[in-house]
Scaffold this active site. Structure first.
Site, mmCIF file in Angstrom:
data_model
loop_
_atom_site.group_PDB
_atom_site.id
_atom_site.type_symbol
_atom_site.label_atom_id
_atom_site.label_comp_id
_atom_site.label_asym_id
_atom_site.label_seq_id
_atom_site.Cartn_x
_atom_site.Cartn_y
_atom_site.Cartn_z
ATOM 1 N N ASP A 98 -1.552 -5.865 -6.309
ATOM 2 C CA ASP A 98 -0.468 -5.449 -7.203
ATOM 3 C C ASP A 98 -0.658 -3.972 -7.521
ATOM 4 O O ASP A 98 -1.156 -3.587 -8.573
ATOM 5 C CB ASP A 98 -0.480 -6.297 -8.475
ATOM 6 C CG ASP A 98 0.824 -6.162 -9.250
ATOM 7 O OD1 ASP A 98 1.719 -5.420 -8.794
ATOM 8 O OD2 ASP A 98 0.947 -6.795 -10.311
ATOM 9 N N ALA A 99 -0.253 -3.134 -6.554
ATOM 10 C CA ALA A 99 -0.456 -1.689 -6.647
ATOM 11 C C ALA A 99 0.809 -0.939 -7.050
ATOM 12 O O ALA A 99 0.737 0.177 -7.535
ATOM 13 C CB ALA A 99 -0.963 -1.151 -5.312
ATOM 14 N N LYS A 100 1.976 -1.554 -6.805
ATOM 15 C CA LYS A 100 3.280 -0.977 -7.167
ATOM 16 C C LYS A 100 3.418 0.463 -6.682
ATOM 17 O O LYS A 100 3.902 1.332 -7.402
ATOM 18 C CB LYS A 100 3.526 -1.062 -8.674
ATOM 19 C CG LYS A 100 3.615 -2.490 -9.205
ATOM 20 C CD LYS A 100 3.948 -2.513 -10.680
ATOM 21 C CE LYS A 100 4.143 -3.926 -11.188
ATOM 22 N NZ LYS A 100 2.882 -4.699 -11.258
ATOM 23 N N ARG A 101 3.027 0.714 -5.445
ATOM 24 C CA ARG A 101 3.123 2.057 -4.891
ATOM 25 C C ARG A 101 4.548 2.351 -4.437
ATOM 26 O O ARG A 101 5.293 1.444 -4.064
ATOM 27 C CB ARG A 101 2.159 2.217 -3.717
ATOM 28 C CG ARG A 101 0.685 2.038 -4.074
ATOM 29 C CD ARG A 101 0.225 3.026 -5.136
ATOM 30 N NE ARG A 101 -1.224 3.082 -5.228
ATOM 31 C CZ ARG A 101 -1.929 2.703 -6.289
ATOM 32 N NH1 ARG A 101 -1.310 2.218 -7.348
ATOM 33 N NH2 ARG A 101 -3.242 2.826 -6.305
ATOM 34 N N THR A 128 2.508 -4.960 -3.484
ATOM 35 C CA THR A 128 3.744 -4.705 -4.219
ATOM 36 C C THR A 128 4.083 -3.227 -4.134
ATOM 37 O O THR A 128 3.206 -2.362 -4.185
ATOM 38 C CB THR A 128 3.628 -5.116 -5.703
ATOM 39 O OG1 THR A 128 2.565 -4.386 -6.322
ATOM 40 C CG2 THR A 128 3.385 -6.608 -5.833
#
Length: 279
Positions: A98-101, A128
């Site tokens: 869950d890095a949301k890059r 993510t």
């Protein structure tokens, strides 16, 4: 070359049928470290995370380390995250970082390599990403997923109030920005759909949303945060993913983690919650 003979979407659907459609987070919040009697240090982080690995690796269909809580400890935190992902990979448990890059060009390609490339020590089965520099800007991570058989989960319609002012903006007469993100992601799964298989490009949709985007054409995984502590339950999840329930995965973190620090209690909590998300 794909890291596995089957793509992420196929593997995730099968894992959900076996273990229940539940994604469990490894979220070492400072308050949880304290609740578990652990110091807010890299050593405390390691103890917390490895207990989660022991509890979740054979009970959860998908495990989601929240990168931010590792990143705050710098290189020592990333070393723990590498070990967490390695341990889960070695026992065949699917993961989503869950890095949301989200970025453009070569920078986005760098993120794709970091989280999905076979040579990276941080590689997960999926990651993510944020589409709000344009879904097209995510091309490098989509290409890396296709090359490796890994997956991408795109933030389409999140449950935080701050996002709704952007994601619900109308586009034309019948669509919104969030719906446009879903529809564009669906276009990457068309080839898989023609073979009767789920694709590897999925979306994140908040389970607490009153007006979620339509997912009928997605043919990819759906991660649904907001279950448990935030109030959503099986009924809301099923309603959102009714077009293909087997690809909808409830995301539960705090409701499970607060049952720690005992590994046996964590395992029991995962099994109990996962039973709510079976056919």
């Amino acid at each position: 070359m794909a890291h596995k003979t089957k793509g992420f979407g196929v593997l995730l659907e099968a894992a959900g049928q076996e273990r229940g459609r539940l994604c469990v987070g490894i979220d070492p919040h400072p308050y949880l470290l304290e609740k578990w009697g652990l110091e807010p240090t890299a050593d405390g982080l390691r103890t917390f995370s490895m207990r989660c690995v022991e509890a979740f690796s054979d009970t959860a269909a998908l495990v989601k380390p929240q990168v931010a809580f590792f990143e705050r400890f710098g290189s020592q935190g990333f070393a723990v995250l590498e070990d967490v992902l390695t341990a889960l990979r070695e026992v065949g448990c699917l993961t989503v970082a869950d890095a949301k890059r989200g970025d453009i060009g070569s920078t986005m390609a760098g993120y794709a390599d970091a989280w999905l490339d076979e040579a990276s020590p941080l590689r997960a089965d999926s990651v993510t990403v944020s589409p709000y520099l344009g879904v097209g800007a995510l091309g490098p991570v989509f290409a890396k997923a296709e090359a490796t058989g890994r997956g991408v989960l795109v933030l389409a319609a999140t449950s935080n109030p701050e996002a709704r002012a952007i994601q619900a903006v109308p586009v034309g007469e019948e669509s919104t920005i969030a719906q446009g993100v879903v529809d564009e992601c669906a276009s990457y799964n068309v080839a898989a759909h023609k073979t009767g298989s789920p694709g590897d490009i999925g979306v994140v949709v908040g389970a607490t949303l009153d007006n979620p985007p339509r997912l009928d054409a997605l043919n990819g995984p759906v991660l649904l945060p907001g279950v448990g502590a935030q109030g959503a339950g099986p009924e809301q999840v099923h309603s959102i993913v009714s077009a293909r329930p087997s690809l909808g995965f409830a995301n539960v973190s705090r409701a499970v983690l607060e049952q720690g620090p005992d590994v046996a209690d964590l395992r029991k909590s995962v099994v109990r919650v996962a039973e709510e998300f079976r056919d």
